[in-house]
Design an enzyme around this catalytic site. Structure first.
Site, short mmCIF file in Angstrom:
data_model
loop_
_atom_site.label_atom_id
_atom_site.label_comp_id
_atom_site.label_asym_id
_atom_site.label_seq_id
_atom_site.Cartn_x
_atom_site.Cartn_y
_atom_site.Cartn_z
N LYS A 74 1.04 -1.17 -0.12
CA LYS A 74 0.07 0.00 0.05
C LYS A 74 0.95 1.23 0.11
CE LYS A 74 -4.16 1.92 2.52
NZ LYS A 74 -4.77 1.59 3.65
N SER A 149 -10.01 1.67 2.69
CA SER A 149 -8.78 2.42 1.80
C SER A 149 -7.78 1.56 1.27
CB SER A 149 -8.32 3.54 2.75
OG SER A 149 -7.54 3.07 3.63
N SER A 173 -9.96 -0.74 6.97
CA SER A 173 -9.62 -0.47 5.56
C SER A 173 -8.76 -1.65 4.90
CB SER A 173 -8.34 0.69 5.33
OG SER A 173 -9.27 1.86 5.54
N1 GLN Z 1 -13.25 3.78 6.29
C1 GLN Z 1 -12.48 4.28 7.42
C2 GLN Z 1 -12.19 5.78 7.36
O1 GLN Z 1 -12.54 6.29 6.45
C3 GLN Z 1 -11.42 3.32 7.68
C4 GLN Z 1 -10.22 3.69 6.99
C5 GLN Z 1 -8.94 2.95 7.57
O2 GLN Z 1 -9.07 2.09 7.99
N2 GLN Z 1 -7.94 3.54 6.90
O3 GLN Z 1 -11.54 6.20 8.22
#
Ligand code: GLN
Length: 473
Positions: A74, A149, A173
């Site tokens: 990532k 994400s 994410s």
């Molecule tokens: N969807 C969550 C957010 O937008 C999780 C993001 C993540 O785990 N990086 O914060």
């Protein structure tokens, strides 16, 4: 797909490498070819450097446990000499001057980091649509998002562009895109894997995790990623067990809690079906499923977004165009204007929304009303879990997300609607628990189910996940 790669699990590929049926160079070439072929459609990778990967493959030692296996990373995890842009204009020229600890550990085990995966900017989002490098498409249905994400990591693994990938999970994410793309997503206990070299979003919630095609591969990678690191004071001193040894023990006699708050009419029928199927499989294998209650489940999302935004506003203060990051064109403006213009131009909408929200909840007049209360709710969410575990439940089963992957342009939803869909994933981060998303058999869109375990009980978590997988593969 060529037959040689039909089953691209890490363990199958490792076998071929060890038997000399395949060389690390051939393997890298094949994945480079797939990236070339599939990325224009999916946009799962922001960049990849085939020449560099082939040089590493030429040096690979296939006798090492992950020797010669390519792993995509990532874009918020630093790899020496490679861009680490967090899918943001703010870091578009940043090249990492060091390896994250997770990366040094993978390299020490012989793995070859290959490819930077697309993501929501600074890991803020649930659909992969907040990237400054364009949206990633879901390989199961290209008109749908892959989740986020860690959108590119999940899509790349699901499409067979790479056998496994690293992601990060602050509020779901890793698990949520895994569920939407039909792969296995593991978020370990907070502190299991060093965060050194992971670009910080919300430091008390962030954790590196894995995206793989099977549970065994998740166990394999976890084995080498874990361990204390002097570079991260929050990394754990807990001993690292042999995760693979317990993997196929089954779930006979294990008590699994099903939170009544998670069996909700708000879940899409496919999600409810997947949950019922998981209950049936686990019961058939001798597990005891019992209803539990997590009374503060409903407040988790509110607490998460206050804490995550507060920490993000503090962590992202360093990107001011002077110390770090994109700098707006020089004018005769005062320095304050240079900061403001650099941040206005460098960050995308969602990141700015969260910085503003976070700054607000931390400001003098509102700190107690929002931030302090959110921390209290966080403690209650964590207590719900510890009480369930104290009462003898060994694992908890639940959905990953209330729906399968939404159509592209989820951006048309309001931010609040998008945030609420994190209801089943953020509790594990608030409580620091390990959790995994396992794909269920589907005729339609992929849907995962989630298992959660007590702190540092990844071995049992993987055991439960392997039991589900074995019934379905
Ligand atoms: N969807 C969550 C957010 O937008 C999780 C993001 C993540 O785990 N990086 O914060």
């Amino acid at each position: 797909m060529t037959p040689m790669f039909a089953k691209h699990t890490l363990s199958a590929l490792r076998q071929k490498l060890m038997n000399r049926e395949l060389s690390p160079i051939e393997l890298t070439q094949e994945y480079a070819r797939r990236m070339q072929e599939l990325n224009p459609e999916l946009n799962a990778l922001i960049s990849w450097d085939t020449e560099r990967a082939l040089q590493a493959a030429a040096q690979a030692d296939v006798n090492l446990p992950l020797g010669g296996l390519p792993i995509a990373i990532k874009d918020n995890i630093c790899c020496l000499g490679e861009p680490a842009r967090c899918a943001s204009h703010m870091l578009e020229n940043y090249v990492a001057p060091y390896d994250a600890t997770a990366i040094s550990k993978l390299r020490a085990a012989g793995a070859l980091p290959f490819g930077r995966t697309n993501m929501d900017e600074f890991a803020m989002g649930s659909a992969g649509e907040n990237s400054a490098f364009g949206v990633t498409r879901n390989p199961a249905d290209e008109n749908r998002v892959p989740g986020g994400s860690s959108s590119g990591s999940a899509a790349a693994v699901a499409a067979g562009m790479i056998p496994a990938a690293l992601g990060s999970d602050t509020g779901g994410s890793v698990r949520q895109p895994a569920s939407h793309c039909g792969v296995v997503g593991l978020k370990p206990t907070y502190g299991r894997i060093s965060r050194y070299g992971l670009v910080a979003f919300a430091s008390s919630l962030d954790q590196i995790g894995t995206l793989t095609t099977c549970v065994e591969d998740a166990a394999l990678l976890l084995q080498f990623l874990c361990g204390h690191d002097v570079m991260d004071s929050t990394s754990s001193l807990q001993p690292v067990p042999d995760f693979a040894s317990e993997l196929h023990r089954g779930v006979r006699g294990i008590r699994i809690g099903l939170p009544k708050e998670y069996v909700s009419s708000g879940n899409a029928p496919e999600v409810q079906d997947a949950l019922n199927a998981a209950v049936a499989v686990l019961e058939a294998q001798g597990a005891e499923i019992c209803e539990i209650s997590l009374p503060h489940a409903e407040a988790a999302v509110a607490s998460y977004y206050i804490i995550a935004c507060a920490e993000a506003s503090s962590n992202l203060a360093r990107y001011d165009g002077v110390r770090y990051g994109y700098r707006a064109a020089e004018t005769s403006d005062a320095p304050g204007d240079l900061y403001a213009r650099s941040r206005t131009e460098g960050f995308g909408e969602e990141v700015k929304r969260r910085i503003i929200l976070g700054t607000y909840v931390l400001s003098g007049g509102y700190y107690d009303a929002y931030y302090t209360r959110a921390q209290k709710v966080r403690a209650l969410v964590a207590r719900d879990f510890s009480q369930a575990f104290e009462r003898g439940v060994q694992l908890i089963l639940g959905p990953v997300a209330p729906t399968p992957a939404p159509k592209l342009q989820a951006k048309d939803m309001t931010p609040l609607q998008i945030y609420l869909a994190d209801i089943y994933t953020v509790p594990a981060n608030l409580a620091g628990l390990p959790a995994i998303s396992v794909p269920t058999p589907q005729s339609g869109l992929p849907v995962g189910v989630q298992l959660l375990a007590p702190h540092f009980e990844e071995a049992r978590l993987l055991q439960g996940a392997a039991a589900l997988e074995s019934a379905w593969s």
